[in-house]
Write an enzyme that holds these catalytic residues in place. Structure first.
Site, PDB file in Angstrom:
ATOM      1  N   HIS A  60      64.442   4.047 -50.373  1.00  0.00           N
ATOM      2  CA  HIS A  60      63.924   2.663 -50.907  1.00  0.00           C
ATOM      3  C   HIS A  60      63.105   1.989 -49.930  1.00  0.00           C
ATOM      4  CE1 HIS A  60      67.372   1.558 -48.585  1.00  0.00           C
ATOM      5  NE2 HIS A  60      67.185   0.379 -48.692  1.00  0.00           N
ATOM      6  N   HIS A  62      63.205  -0.973 -48.336  1.00  0.00           N
ATOM      7  CA  HIS A  62      63.442  -2.018 -47.476  1.00  0.00           C
ATOM      8  C   HIS A  62      62.845  -1.449 -46.031  1.00  0.00           C
ATOM      9  CE1 HIS A  62      67.199  -3.863 -49.903  1.00  0.00           C
ATOM     10  NE2 HIS A  62      66.195  -4.428 -50.117  1.00  0.00           N
ATOM     11  N   ASP A  64      63.655  -1.484 -43.050  1.00  0.00           N
ATOM     12  CA  ASP A  64      64.260  -0.433 -42.110  1.00  0.00           C
ATOM     13  C   ASP A  64      64.443   1.054 -42.520  1.00  0.00           C
ATOM     14  OD1 ASP A  64      66.287  -1.407 -44.205  1.00  0.00           O
ATOM     15  OD2 ASP A  64      67.754  -0.995 -42.878  1.00  0.00           O
ATOM     16  N   HIS A  65      63.809   1.175 -43.632  1.00  0.00           N
ATOM     17  CA  HIS A  65      63.549   2.887 -44.231  1.00  0.00           C
ATOM     18  C   HIS A  65      62.148   3.222 -44.439  1.00  0.00           C
ATOM     19  CE1 HIS A  65      68.122   2.790 -45.189  1.00  0.00           C
ATOM     20  NE2 HIS A  65      67.910   1.635 -45.210  1.00  0.00           N
ATOM     21  N   HIS A 137      72.305   0.369 -54.979  1.00  0.00           N
ATOM     22  CA  HIS A 137      71.748  -0.580 -53.954  1.00  0.00           C
ATOM     23  C   HIS A 137      71.389  -1.859 -54.453  1.00  0.00           C
ATOM     24  CE1 HIS A 137      71.025  -1.918 -49.936  1.00  0.00           C
ATOM     25  NE2 HIS A 137      69.601  -1.505 -49.850  1.00  0.00           N
ATOM     26  N   ASP A 207      70.854   3.869 -48.424  1.00  0.00           N
ATOM     27  CA  ASP A 207      71.842   2.837 -48.606  1.00  0.00           C
ATOM     28  C   ASP A 207      72.475   2.524 -49.935  1.00  0.00           C
ATOM     29  OD1 ASP A 207      70.828   2.041 -46.307  1.00  0.00           O
ATOM     30  OD2 ASP A 207      69.854   0.161 -46.625  1.00  0.00           O
ATOM     31  N   HIS A 265      73.728   4.084 -40.755  1.00  0.00           N
ATOM     32  CA  HIS A 265      73.182   2.524 -40.976  1.00  0.00           C
ATOM     33  C   HIS A 265      74.274   1.775 -40.416  1.00  0.00           C
ATOM     34  CE1 HIS A 265      71.834  -0.375 -43.783  1.00  0.00           C
ATOM     35  NE2 HIS A 265      70.539   0.231 -43.662  1.00  0.00           N
TER      36      HIS A 265
HETATM   37 ZN   LIG Z   1      68.985  -0.102 -44.867  1.00  0.00          ZN
HETATM   38 ZN   LIG Z   2      68.204  -1.270 -48.069  1.00  0.00          ZN
END
Ligand SMILES: [Zn+2]
Ligand SMILES: [Zn+2]
Length: 302
Positions: A60, A62, A64-65, A137, A207, A265
């Site tokens: 996805h 976000h 951090d990914h 999520h 996530d 995570h």
């Molecule tokens: Zn994340």
């Molecule tokens: Zn996320």
């Protein structure tokens, strides 16, 4: 087949760990799951070459990914990559990649193929498949399973000899599942092979709150890599932000009958992720919280 945890942290990088990325190596090829910022440096510190990444799967969008993608793709180019790369992600991936890959002066010297995928898709590769499922999520998010093809059953040499098959090339043909002709007779693989042996399976949740789709996807897997952002004392917060607690991850692993659970995570608030392992262990003993660059080898099934 092994999983290398390049980055195990969620949200933002901290001194203990980088943000999310997991490399899965099958023979020489590498599948990369998520690519948080700094993933290419994590690769350099590991014993996996970033140049051997052949397929990238994003769960996805976000930061951090996926924020490590443009840098990784440009570094591959600067290293003279010629081999194409395939990037898979949820609906909107093609659109987003078009934007990312045209930011700055960048003209790739290799082919970048981008694919939007959706839950229930099954992508076939040579010797394995990747199956896609919905994760639960706060934004559209996917979970992925890498499923190796089943291997032929054990070859019974004695049976083959009794059927007068001479050792050598004909043995190998039978092992590959092909019929052979000996004199006037045809010998079928089923006459000399035991039941087929299950391929290995690694599941990566991305996530997610605990959800039935991931439980279903993870059924009987060798390794489940699951969101375990917080301890259950923060269950409400985890739910609000679309994550799981370590205990919830353990419950998913138990219900899915997995062999090993890797927690992932982690919130930057936990300097030592061991507290999360302890919590998960109370429900599911086969669990660990990898540190960055740790690897887990999935052995062949008997
Ligand atoms: Zn994340
Ligand atoms: Zn996320």
């Amino acid at each position: 087949m092994r999983a290398v945890f390049l980055g195990t942290g969620g949200t933002y990088p901290c001194t203990e760990r980088n943000v999310t990325a997991v490399a899965v190596q099958i023979d020489k090829d590498v599948l990369l799951f998520d690519c948080g910022e700094g993933t290419q440096r994590q690769f350099m510190k590991s014993n996996v070459s970033f140049m051997s990444t052949r397929w990238i799967f994003i769960t996805h969008y976000h930061g951090d990914h996926f924020l490590g993608l443009p840098g990784l793709i440009q570094s591959m180019n600067l290293n003279g990559r010629k081999q194409p790369i395939d990037i898979y992600g949820p609906k909107g991936t093609k659109e987003l990649m078009r934007f990312l890959l045209t930011a700055g002066y960048f003209s790739p010297g290799y082919e970048i193929c981008v694919h939007d995928v959706e839950p229930k898709d099954k992508i076939r590769f040579n010797g394995f498949s990747v199956v896609v499922a919905r994760a639960d999520h706060t934004v559209p998010s996917l979970a992925y399973a890498v499923i190796e093809d089943d291997r032929p059953g054990r070859f019974d040499t004695e049976k083959a000899k009794r059927l007068k098959v001479p050792p050598g090339p004909l043995f190998r043909q039978l092992q590959r599942g092909e019929e052979v002709v000996v004199g006037e007779r045809t010998v079928r693989p089923s006459q000399v092979l035991g039941p087929s042996r299950k391929g290995r399976k690694i599941v990566y949740s991305g996530d997610t709150r605990p959800c039935k789709e991931v439980i279903e996807l993870a059924k009987d897997s060798d390794l489940l890599i699951h969101d375990a952002t917080l301890l259950s004392s923060e269950e409400v917060l985890a739910d609000d932000f679309g994550h799981s607690t370590a205990l919830e991850a353990a419950q998913v692993a138990k219900e899915s009958n997995v062999r090993m659970l890797a927690l992932m995570h982690f919130s930057p608030r936990y300097k030592d992720a061991q507290v999360l392992t302890e919590e998960a262990k109370s429900c599911f003993p086969e669990v660990f919280a990898p540190s960055d660059l740790q690897e887990f080898v999935v052995k062949l099934r008997e």
